[in-house]
Write an enzyme that holds these catalytic residues in place. Structure first.
Site, PDB file in Angstrom:
ATOM      1  N   SER A 271       0.837  -1.189   0.000  1.00 58.18           N
ATOM      2  CA  SER A 271       0.000   0.000   0.000  1.00 58.18           C
ATOM      3  C   SER A 271       0.882   1.252   0.000  1.00 58.18           C
ATOM      4  O   SER A 271       1.797   1.349  -0.801  1.00 58.18           O
ATOM      5  CB  SER A 271      -0.971  -0.022   1.194  1.00 58.18           C
ATOM      6  OG  SER A 271      -1.985   0.946   1.053  1.00 58.18           O
TER       7      SER A 271
ATOM      8  N   GLU B  64      -1.034  -2.527  -8.205  1.00 58.23           N
ATOM      9  CA  GLU B  64      -2.371  -2.736  -7.638  1.00 58.23           C
ATOM     10  C   GLU B  64      -2.771  -1.437  -6.965  1.00 58.23           C
ATOM     11  O   GLU B  64      -1.990  -0.503  -6.875  1.00 58.23           O
ATOM     12  CB  GLU B  64      -2.352  -3.902  -6.649  1.00 58.23           C
ATOM     13  CG  GLU B  64      -1.369  -3.744  -5.475  1.00 58.23           C
ATOM     14  CD  GLU B  64      -1.951  -3.032  -4.269  1.00 58.23           C
ATOM     15  OE1 GLU B  64      -3.188  -3.125  -4.060  1.00 58.23           O
ATOM     16  OE2 GLU B  64      -1.197  -2.379  -3.546  1.00 58.23           O
TER      17      GLU B  64
ATOM     18  N   HIS C 274      -4.354  -5.438  -1.904  1.00 60.21           N
ATOM     19  CA  HIS C 274      -5.395  -5.262  -0.890  1.00 60.21           C
ATOM     20  C   HIS C 274      -6.506  -6.307  -1.050  1.00 60.21           C
ATOM     21  O   HIS C 274      -7.680  -5.983  -1.073  1.00 60.21           O
ATOM     22  CB  HIS C 274      -5.996  -3.868  -0.989  1.00 60.21           C
ATOM     23  CG  HIS C 274      -5.050  -2.758  -0.688  1.00 60.21           C
ATOM     24  ND1 HIS C 274      -4.116  -2.304  -1.588  1.00 60.21           N
ATOM     25  CD2 HIS C 274      -4.912  -1.991   0.421  1.00 60.21           C
ATOM     26  CE1 HIS C 274      -3.435  -1.301  -1.050  1.00 60.21           C
ATOM     27  NE2 HIS C 274      -3.896  -1.087   0.166  1.00 60.21           N
TER      28      HIS C 274
END
Length: 310
Positions: A118, A215, A280
């Site tokens: 992230s 992502e 995620h």
């Protein structure tokens, strides 16, 4: 210029000391405790940074003051008794501390295992550029996927202790967006953070000749469009060898996202594998960054040339 493989840190052994830090957002105490228990159950010796449970007095989206978050990371990294640093969670705030770290001291401390994803992407890039270090895009100690999903745990544990046992990476759900086979060194992470890093001291000139793993979460299709268009217009995507796509949680209906990804990435003319199983998502595989590998749409997998850790 093609990126050379980065320095791989040593694998962990039973009893290795692992520090848990919070470089970004605030950490729920009960999740942190549960995650630390899992690490302890693996035979590791987890220690928690002093400021991990802090919350910023003005900005509740930060895990305490920038200086405290930076000191936790720097001090644990430079502690010779610590073998690995695992982030507790991501969340905004990582970019705020990158320039507060003593990179010369961290370089002198030598290579160690670093795990996160992230917003931690900002640190993956900084570790690559400033330390020349391969890192692990993997689950964090206080995140739901790590606490709840056995396969997510198994992937990280195998990578840490027996990296040669996880040389082929990908879930059965993986599909083909653009067919082909490509070789390169892995780089990437959260695509919005890669775009946000353009123009900073930690930004690499581009992904030429490399395998890009991306992502994201919570980015609607038009925002993903903007992010990918920015990376393309800046030249950052020029010459990329192949692209592996992870999860796109809360980014809208996947068919819309898929259409957008094909629209923006298809013209690159390189292999693109979708839904490989990182990011995620409920089951999040650990993906090494800075390691030579092959992306093959026939196998719908990423195969490493060497183990993630020595």
């Amino acid at each position: 210029m093609t990126l050379a493989p980065l320095t791989r840190p040593a694998r962990l052994r039973q009893g290795a000391r692992v520090a848990v830090v919070a470089p970004g957002g605030p950490v729920p105490g009960e999740r942190l405790e549960a995650g630390v228990d899992i690490l302890r159950g693996w035979g590791l010796d987890p220690v928690v940074g002093r400021h991990v449970l802090d919350v910023h007095r003005d900005f509740g989206y930060l895990a305490g003051a920038d200086e405290g978050r930076a000191r936790d990371l720097e001090e644990t990294w430079c502690d010779p008794s610590v073998d690995a640093v695992v982030c507790a969670r991501g969340g905004y705030g990582v970019q705020r501390i990158v320039d507060l770290l003593d990179w010369a001291a961290m370089r002198a401390a030598g290579p160690k295992v670093f795990v996160g994803y992230s917003d931690i992407t900002a640190l993956h890039e900084a570790f690559a550029v400033r330390l020349g270090l391969a890192t692990l895009h993997g689950p964090m100690a206080a995140t739901v996927s790590f606490l709840k999903d056995a396969r997510t745990q198994d992937s990280l544990r195998a990578t840490l202790f027996e990296p040669e046992s996880v040389m082929t990476l990908g879930l059965e759900t993986a599909g083909v967006l653009v067919p082909g086979r490509a070789r390169g060194v892995t780089l990437g992470g959260c695509v919005s953070l890669l775009a946000a890093g353009l123009g900073t001291p930690d930004a690499r000139p581009g992904a030429r000749g490399e395998l890009l793993l991306i992502e994201d979460i919570g980015e609607e299709a038009y925002r993903l469009d903007r992010i990918l268009t920015q990376l393309s217009r800046s030249g950052w995507l020029d010459g990329v060898a192949g692209v592996a796509l992870g999860s796109w949680e809360d980014c809208g209906p996947y068919e819309e996202v898929r259409t957008l990804l094909y629209d923006r990435l298809g013209p690159l003319g390189v292999p693109v594998v979708e839904e490989l199983g990182f990011g995620h998502c409920a089951t999040a595989l650990t993906m090494p960054l800075g390691v030579p590998a092959v992306l093959d749409t026939d196998t719908r997998a990423l195969t490493l040339d060497v183990p993630a850790l020595r």
